[in-house]
Design a protein around this motif. Structure first.
Motif, PDB file in Angstrom:
ATOM      1  N   ARG A 177      93.531  68.276 -32.625  1.00  0.00           N
ATOM      2  CA  ARG A 177      92.547  69.278 -32.205  1.00  0.00           C
ATOM      3  C   ARG A 177      92.781  69.702 -30.755  1.00  0.00           C
ATOM      4  O   ARG A 177      92.730  70.894 -30.434  1.00  0.00           O
ATOM      5  CB  ARG A 177      91.134  68.688 -32.371  1.00  0.00           C
ATOM      6  CG  ARG A 177      90.010  69.639 -32.006  1.00  0.00           C
ATOM      7  CD  ARG A 177      90.041  70.884 -32.876  1.00  0.00           C
ATOM      8  NE  ARG A 177      88.848  71.681 -32.687  1.00  0.00           N
ATOM      9  CZ  ARG A 177      88.842  72.996 -32.498  1.00  0.00           C
ATOM     10  NH1 ARG A 177      89.975  73.672 -32.484  1.00  0.00           N
ATOM     11  NH2 ARG A 177      87.717  73.658 -32.358  1.00  0.00           N
ATOM     12  N   ASP A 178      93.071  68.730 -29.882  1.00  0.00           N
ATOM     13  CA  ASP A 178      93.323  69.060 -28.474  1.00  0.00           C
ATOM     14  C   ASP A 178      94.553  69.948 -28.330  1.00  0.00           C
ATOM     15  O   ASP A 178      94.547  70.919 -27.570  1.00  0.00           O
ATOM     16  CB  ASP A 178      93.507  67.778 -27.644  1.00  0.00           C
ATOM     17  CG  ASP A 178      92.215  66.992 -27.482  1.00  0.00           C
ATOM     18  OD1 ASP A 178      91.145  67.570 -27.739  1.00  0.00           O
ATOM     19  OD2 ASP A 178      92.283  65.809 -27.116  1.00  0.00           O
ATOM     20  N   ILE A 179      95.631  69.606 -29.057  1.00  0.00           N
ATOM     21  CA  ILE A 179      96.864  70.402 -28.995  1.00  0.00           C
ATOM     22  C   ILE A 179      96.604  71.813 -29.521  1.00  0.00           C
ATOM     23  O   ILE A 179      97.042  72.806 -28.931  1.00  0.00           O
ATOM     24  CB  ILE A 179      97.980  69.712 -29.814  1.00  0.00           C
ATOM     25  CG1 ILE A 179      98.415  68.408 -29.142  1.00  0.00           C
ATOM     26  CG2 ILE A 179      99.186  70.641 -29.985  1.00  0.00           C
ATOM     27  CD1 ILE A 179      99.219  67.493 -30.053  1.00  0.00           C
ATOM     28  N   GLN A 180      95.877  71.902 -30.641  1.00  0.00           N
ATOM     29  CA  GLN A 180      95.604  73.209 -31.232  1.00  0.00           C
ATOM     30  C   GLN A 180      94.808  74.093 -30.276  1.00  0.00           C
ATOM     31  O   GLN A 180      95.074  75.288 -30.155  1.00  0.00           O
ATOM     32  CB  GLN A 180      94.846  73.023 -32.552  1.00  0.00           C
ATOM     33  CG  GLN A 180      94.668  74.292 -33.367  1.00  0.00           C
ATOM     34  CD  GLN A 180      93.387  75.050 -33.042  1.00  0.00           C
ATOM     35  OE1 GLN A 180      92.456  74.499 -32.466  1.00  0.00           O
ATOM     36  NE2 GLN A 180      93.343  76.308 -33.410  1.00  0.00           N
ATOM     37  N   LYS A 181      93.845  73.508 -29.585  1.00  0.00           N
ATOM     38  CA  LYS A 181      93.069  74.289 -28.601  1.00  0.00           C
ATOM     39  C   LYS A 181      93.974  74.782 -27.475  1.00  0.00           C
ATOM     40  O   LYS A 181      93.854  75.915 -27.007  1.00  0.00           O
ATOM     41  CB  LYS A 181      91.963  73.405 -28.000  1.00  0.00           C
ATOM     42  CG  LYS A 181      90.684  73.332 -28.805  1.00  0.00           C
ATOM     43  CD  LYS A 181      89.677  72.516 -28.020  1.00  0.00           C
ATOM     44  CE  LYS A 181      88.396  72.310 -28.790  1.00  0.00           C
ATOM     45  NZ  LYS A 181      87.521  71.324 -28.146  1.00  0.00           N
ATOM     46  N   ARG A 182      94.872  73.887 -27.045  1.00  0.00           N
ATOM     47  CA  ARG A 182      95.727  74.207 -25.903  1.00  0.00           C
ATOM     48  C   ARG A 182      96.710  75.330 -26.245  1.00  0.00           C
ATOM     49  O   ARG A 182      96.914  76.250 -25.459  1.00  0.00           O
ATOM     50  CB  ARG A 182      96.477  72.944 -25.468  1.00  0.00           C
ATOM     51  CG  ARG A 182      97.024  72.983 -24.066  1.00  0.00           C
ATOM     52  CD  ARG A 182      97.244  71.592 -23.492  1.00  0.00           C
ATOM     53  NE  ARG A 182      98.159  70.771 -24.278  1.00  0.00           N
ATOM     54  CZ  ARG A 182      97.820  69.644 -24.873  1.00  0.00           C
ATOM     55  NH1 ARG A 182      96.589  69.170 -24.792  1.00  0.00           N
ATOM     56  NH2 ARG A 182      98.707  68.950 -25.562  1.00  0.00           N
ATOM     57  N   VAL A 183      97.334  75.253 -27.423  1.00  0.00           N
ATOM     58  CA  VAL A 183      98.319  76.281 -27.782  1.00  0.00           C
ATOM     59  C   VAL A 183      97.665  77.516 -28.410  1.00  0.00           C
ATOM     60  O   VAL A 183      98.296  78.565 -28.519  1.00  0.00           O
ATOM     61  CB  VAL A 183      99.406  75.716 -28.727  1.00  0.00           C
ATOM     62  CG1 VAL A 183     100.181  74.613 -28.043  1.00  0.00           C
ATOM     63  CG2 VAL A 183      98.804  75.195 -30.033  1.00  0.00           C
ATOM     64  N   ASP A 184      96.406  77.377 -28.845  1.00  0.00           N
ATOM     65  CA  ASP A 184      95.617  78.510 -29.325  1.00  0.00           C
ATOM     66  C   ASP A 184      96.248  79.197 -30.546  1.00  0.00           C
ATOM     67  O   ASP A 184      96.328  80.417 -30.610  1.00  0.00           O
ATOM     68  CB  ASP A 184      95.400  79.516 -28.188  1.00  0.00           C
ATOM     69  CG  ASP A 184      94.210  80.438 -28.456  1.00  0.00           C
ATOM     70  OD1 ASP A 184      93.251  79.986 -29.098  1.00  0.00           O
ATOM     71  OD2 ASP A 184      94.251  81.610 -28.031  1.00  0.00           O
ATOM     72  N   ILE A 185      96.707  78.393 -31.505  1.00  0.00           N
ATOM     73  CA  ILE A 185      97.263  78.928 -32.754  1.00  0.00           C
ATOM     74  C   ILE A 185      96.203  78.824 -33.854  1.00  0.00           C
ATOM     75  O   ILE A 185      95.591  77.767 -34.019  1.00  0.00           O
ATOM     76  CB  ILE A 185      98.509  78.130 -33.204  1.00  0.00           C
ATOM     77  CG1 ILE A 185      99.646  78.250 -32.185  1.00  0.00           C
ATOM     78  CG2 ILE A 185      99.016  78.618 -34.559  1.00  0.00           C
ATOM     79  CD1 ILE A 185     100.856  77.378 -32.536  1.00  0.00           C
ATOM     80  N   ALA A 186      96.003  79.906 -34.582  1.00  0.00           N
ATOM     81  CA  ALA A 186      95.115  79.848 -35.751  1.00  0.00           C
ATOM     82  C   ALA A 186      95.662  78.801 -36.709  1.00  0.00           C
ATOM     83  O   ALA A 186      96.847  78.797 -37.043  1.00  0.00           O
ATOM     84  CB  ALA A 186      95.047  81.208 -36.433  1.00  0.00           C
ATOM     85  N   THR A 187      94.793  77.891 -37.140  1.00  0.00           N
ATOM     86  CA  THR A 187      95.231  76.748 -37.939  1.00  0.00           C
ATOM     87  C   THR A 187      94.365  76.602 -39.184  1.00  0.00           C
ATOM     88  O   THR A 187      93.140  76.672 -39.103  1.00  0.00           O
ATOM     89  CB  THR A 187      95.153  75.450 -37.103  1.00  0.00           C
ATOM     90  OG1 THR A 187      96.025  75.568 -35.978  1.00  0.00           O
ATOM     91  CG2 THR A 187      95.548  74.228 -37.917  1.00  0.00           C
TER      92      THR A 187
END
Length: 352
Positions: A177-187
């Motif tokens: 979740r932290d990585i996804q927020k940081r890179v801002d990719i729709a997941t």
């Protein structure tokens, strides 16, 4: 216009319809989870978006492009699988770089992008290692870095943590979740684990038998379920038993409407002193302890009442708070804690 949309998606396999008119809309940078039991269609939907299985009918649009018209290898989608899918004979670095070479990325750029991806998943110190000597959690991080390094338009994850032990699952889901927020990719993330879905999602799509039951924030899905299936699947639920005891409870709470199912969450009930006066909008019901289960930060007390057996959740139980089978207790039911559903499992308003 949403970033990714699936409209009226249908997938028919011979005699089995895996998806029956499914529609979702995912925003840019959103963490969107498909949650449901095995066989509900969530992985079929994910594979249709990836291009592994085409829909029988319906549309899939990504950033204005018709995905169904684009071959899978040209869809610019990163995929993280349940079984890690790492190449055992390649180093961590070469595993992560694997998807960049067919894209003709220059060698210097490959070095930079792989280093950034490994840093994001905390594996930069292990770049030259072979995956075989690494833990399941580390191997799954390799898969995540490999999916992200191509800078995809969309990241798809198919039960990526299900092969890990419970403690590692919790640690890694927070990192994802932290990585996804940081890179801002729709997941889009597939899981059957309700707690996992509640912990990491912006929104959750609960599925059953090839259709969508409800889409909402974790708070909406858990706190305001719109179907009996959602209420039962996400969290623990007490279903009250029809009969004279339930009729009296509903009358005392001023709930006169007809419903096929009356339910209440364990944490919305409480044990009170015998003879306690109920506040406005609540009723005290006496019962007998059937079972006491101590879980550390909480305890579950199964109580037999006139409205049927109910589990009462006690938070932070004191060392001396043990209840023994046969003990007489009083349970506080609050009017606004009860949820009513019709015979088809649809939520009913208590004001109706």
């Amino acid at each position: 216009m949403a970033y990714l949309t699936v409209n009226d998606g249908v997938k028919q396999f011979a005699t089995f319809r895996a998806l029956n008119g499914v529609s979702i809309a995912v925003e840019r940078g959103e963490f969107f989870t498909l949650l449901g039991p095995s066989g509900c269609g969530k992985t079929t939907l994910l594979r249709a978006i990836a291009g592994f299985n085409d829909l029988s009918s319906g549309s899939i649009m990504l950033d204005g492009k018709d995905l169904r018209a684009i071959p899978p290898h040209k869809r610019d989608i990163g995929m993280v699988f349940q079984d890690y899918a790492v190449f055992p004979h390649l180093s961590v670095f070469d595993n992560v770089a694997f998807g960049l070479k067919p894209r003709k990325v220059p060698a210097e750029q490959i070095k930079t992008r792989v280093a950034e991806a490994l840093s994001a998943v905390h594996l930069q110190a292990l770049a030259e290692r072979l995956p075989a000597a690494m833990s399941g959690g580390q191997q799954q991080r390799i898969g995540l870095a490999r999916a992200m390094v191509i800078n995809p338009q969309l990241l798809l994850m198919d039960e990526p943590l299900s092969n890990l032990d419970a403690k590692l699952r919790i640690e890694l889901r927070e990192e994802i979740r932290d990585i996804q927020k940081r890179v801002d990719i729709a997941t889009i993330y597939v899981t059957h684990d309700q707690e996992e879905a509640l912990a990491i999602s912006d929104r959750i799509c609960v599925m059953s038998a090839g259709h969508i039951e409800q889409i909402g924030t974790p708070q909406q899905i858990y706190g305001d379920p719109q179907t009996l299936f959602v209420a039962n699947f996400v969290g623990t639920l007490n279903t009250l038993v029809a009969g004279e005891g339930l009729s009296r409870l509903l009358a005392d709470l001023g709930l006169g409407r007809a419903a096929a199912h009356w339910t209440v969450r364990p944490e919305r009930l409480s044990l009170v002193e015998s003879g306690a006066t109920a506040p406005v909008g609540a009723v005290v019901v006496s019962g007998t302890v059937n079972k006491f289960t101590y879980l550390g930060r909480e305890a579950h007390v199964l109580v037999d009442t006139a409205a049927g057996p109910v589990v009462v959740q006690v938070s932070n139980p004191a060392l001396g708070a043990v209840r023994n089978p046969g003990d007489t207790v009083s349970v506080l039911f609050e009017r606004n804690a009860l949820m009513a559903f019709d015979a088809d499992g649809k939520r009913l308003s208590l004001e109706g």
